[in-house]
Design a protein around this motif. Structure first.
Motif, short mmCIF file in Angstrom:
data_model
loop_
_atom_site.label_atom_id
_atom_site.label_comp_id
_atom_site.label_asym_id
_atom_site.label_seq_id
_atom_site.Cartn_x
_atom_site.Cartn_y
_atom_site.Cartn_z
N UNK A 86 -3.41 6.42 22.43
CA UNK A 86 -4.09 6.47 23.73
C UNK A 86 -3.47 7.55 24.61
N UNK A 87 -2.15 7.68 24.57
CA UNK A 87 -1.49 8.74 25.34
C UNK A 87 -1.91 10.11 24.85
N UNK A 88 -2.00 10.28 23.53
CA UNK A 88 -2.42 11.58 22.98
C UNK A 88 -3.85 11.91 23.38
N UNK A 89 -4.73 10.89 23.40
CA UNK A 89 -6.12 11.12 23.84
C UNK A 89 -6.13 11.55 25.30
N UNK A 90 -5.31 10.92 26.12
CA UNK A 90 -5.23 11.29 27.53
C UNK A 90 -4.72 12.72 27.70
N UNK A 91 -3.69 13.08 26.92
CA UNK A 91 -3.17 14.45 27.01
C UNK A 91 -4.23 15.49 26.64
N UNK A 92 -5.12 15.13 25.73
CA UNK A 92 -6.14 16.10 25.29
C UNK A 92 -7.26 16.26 26.31
N UNK A 93 -7.39 15.33 27.26
CA UNK A 93 -8.51 15.36 28.20
C UNK A 93 -8.12 15.84 29.59
N UNK A 94 -6.88 15.57 30.03
CA UNK A 94 -6.45 15.91 31.39
C UNK A 94 -5.11 16.61 31.34
N UNK A 95 -4.64 17.02 32.50
CA UNK A 95 -3.34 17.69 32.59
C UNK A 95 -2.22 16.71 32.25
N UNK A 96 -1.14 17.26 31.70
CA UNK A 96 0.01 16.43 31.34
C UNK A 96 0.58 15.73 32.57
N UNK A 97 0.62 16.45 33.67
CA UNK A 97 1.18 15.86 34.89
C UNK A 97 0.38 14.64 35.32
N UNK A 116 -8.21 18.14 37.40
CA UNK A 116 -8.67 17.99 36.01
C UNK A 116 -9.07 16.55 35.68
N UNK A 117 -9.54 15.82 36.70
CA UNK A 117 -9.84 14.39 36.48
C UNK A 117 -10.90 14.23 35.41
N UNK A 118 -10.65 13.22 34.52
CA UNK A 118 -11.58 12.90 33.45
C UNK A 118 -11.41 11.41 33.15
N UNK A 119 -12.54 10.68 33.03
CA UNK A 119 -12.45 9.24 32.83
C UNK A 119 -11.79 8.90 31.49
N UNK A 120 -12.05 9.70 30.46
CA UNK A 120 -11.41 9.44 29.18
C UNK A 120 -9.89 9.63 29.28
N UNK A 121 -9.46 10.65 30.02
CA UNK A 121 -8.04 10.84 30.22
C UNK A 121 -7.41 9.71 31.02
#
Length: 446
Positions: free
Chosen positions: A221-232, A280-285
């Protein structure tokens, strides 16, 4: 007929019966001042009592009088009705005990410094706990090195993890490779005997199935979030993990004081503010980061309950086996979810980077440093207190957020920075409050 010969100046009391004599050495200074009168009364009682003249056997008569003598006069050397040979055996045992324990009365020739050693040999568990207590604390330089490695490895992982996901947006495969790199690393340590390999049993593997599953959910889940939004942004949302920890722990019966509940309010407010103002907001992130928090919280709760009988396994070995089982969980699902797109994605990534070796190095660094920063966190936890570790983990997020913002030059709005700072500050307050709760709980147990 049993006769008693006593001479006060002498240091020997002799019980004699026909041909047998049993000397017992007793210091005359230990005798009662009215001992002669009491013995005379005792002899009169034995002479006048008809029952005492008819013992079943000479041995019984002797033991009866010795026992009566001990009960009436309360002799300090503890004369008993047992045969003299047993008394001498007890004397040798007491002497041996003195030699072993090193009593401070001067009966042992061994120094007092050997007492803890004898205690640890007699009780291995107590010896281990005493050794842990007496373990020298890490110096400031050593702690600085541990924290430096922990932070540096985490920063390297986050940077190269994001670089790969920018050109190869397949988090399921990348997360699987990171678990694979950690599994190979642990197998190498065990094979080269650089890390003691734990004893594996069926109950141990069964107990690990649950924590490994939740670890898999948290990692992917963390990796999916990293791929969709900024790391910060992902790290700001992941700083809300204490909120989920308090809520889920309350469901299973744990109670928290008011200050713990109050500490999660700024976390919620800060994360909400950061999410609203995130460029860079994204609901998947967002959902990926939130599900990651749930997975890791459930992993911690489930590990605490299912692994209580396997405390002999240290943290690094435990994490190693969780990594191996997580790989077995994740990789088959990764093939099903995105396996059909890997080949095309690989060619696009190589075309973007220019050199295949550069892509391979990035993937390798992300996998190795993913395991290394987790390994360093376990080593840091062994050297410092849980409170210091919690504070260090909070500061680690700050360092990672700032580093990734500088490297990837992500735009940060003032309200976004304020929300991030508020969430991090709430996490710090939570670590302080929970540490105070644990300390009070330990005092009550003591």
């Amino acid at each position: 007929m049993l006769t008693l010969n006593l001479s006060c100046p002498s240091s020997t009391v002799i019980f004699s019966q026909s041909r047998h004599q049993h000397p017992i050495n007793a210091s005359s200074s230990l005798l009662n001042p009215n001992l002669l009168n009491r013995i005379q009364i005792q002899r009169t009682l034995h002479t006048s009592s008809p029952l005492l003249h008819k013992p079943t056997s000479p041995k019984l008569e002797a033991s009866t009088k010795v026992s009566s003598f001990s009960r009436i006069y309360g002799h300090p050397i503890g004369i008993s009705s047992k045969p003299i040979s047993q008394v001498q055996d007890w004397g040798s045992k007491i002497s041996q005990l003195n030699k072993t324990c090193g009593f401070p009365s001067g009966l042992s020739s061994k120094p007092r410094s050997q007492i803890p050693k004898a205690a640890s040999e007699a009780n291995p568990e107590r010896g281990e706990s005493e050794a842990a207590v007496s373990k020298p604390k890490a110096t400031t330089a050593q702690l600085a090195l541990i924290f430096g490695l922990w932070y540096f490895q985490n920063i390297v992982f986050n940077i190269y993890n994001k670089k790969i996901l920018n050109i190869f947006p397949f988090p399921w495969l990348l997360a699987s490779f990171q678990l694979f790199a950690g599994s190979v690393w642990m197998l190498a340590l065990w094979s080269l005997k650089l890390q003691p390999c734990p004893k594996i049993s069926k109950p141990f593997i069964v107990a690990l199935l649950g924590p490994a599953l939740f670890h898999t959910i948290g990692h992917i889940s963390a990796c999916v979030s990293f791929s969709k939004v900024a790391v910060s942004f992902t790290h700001v949302i992941k700083s809300s993990e204490p909120v989920f920890s308090v809520v889920f722990s309350s469901f299973v019966g744990d109670s928290y004081p008011l200050q713990v509940w109050l500490s999660i309010l700024p976390i919620v407010l800060g994360c909400s503010l950061a999410a609203i103002t995130e460029v860079s907001f994204n609901f998947q992130g967002l959902w990926g980061a939130l599900i990651s928090n749930v997975g890791f919280v459930l992993r911690n709760i489930y590990s605490k309950r299912s692994l209580q009988n396997f405390k002999e396994v240290d943290g690094l070995n435990l994490y190693g086996w969780i990594t191996i089982l997580s790989l077995l969980y994740l990789f088959p699902v990764a093939i099903f979810v995105e396996g059909s797109q890997w080949v095309q994605g690989y060619h696009r990534a190589i075309a973007t980077v220019g050199k295949p070796s550069t892509f391979y190095i990035w993937v390798l660094l992300s996998g190795v440093f993913y395991h290394l920063y987790n390994q360093s966190s376990y080593q840091a936890l062994d050297e410092i207190s849980p409170l210091t570790f919690s504070v260090g983990n909070t500061m680690k997020r700050v360092v990672v957020i700032v580093s990734t913002v500088l490297v990837f030059r992500n735009p940060v709005r003032p309200l976004n920075a304020l929300g991030s700072a508020l969430a991090i500050f709430g996490t710090f307050l939570y670590s302080q409050a929970t540490a105070s709760k644990k300390q009070k709980g330990g005092e009550k147990k003591n």
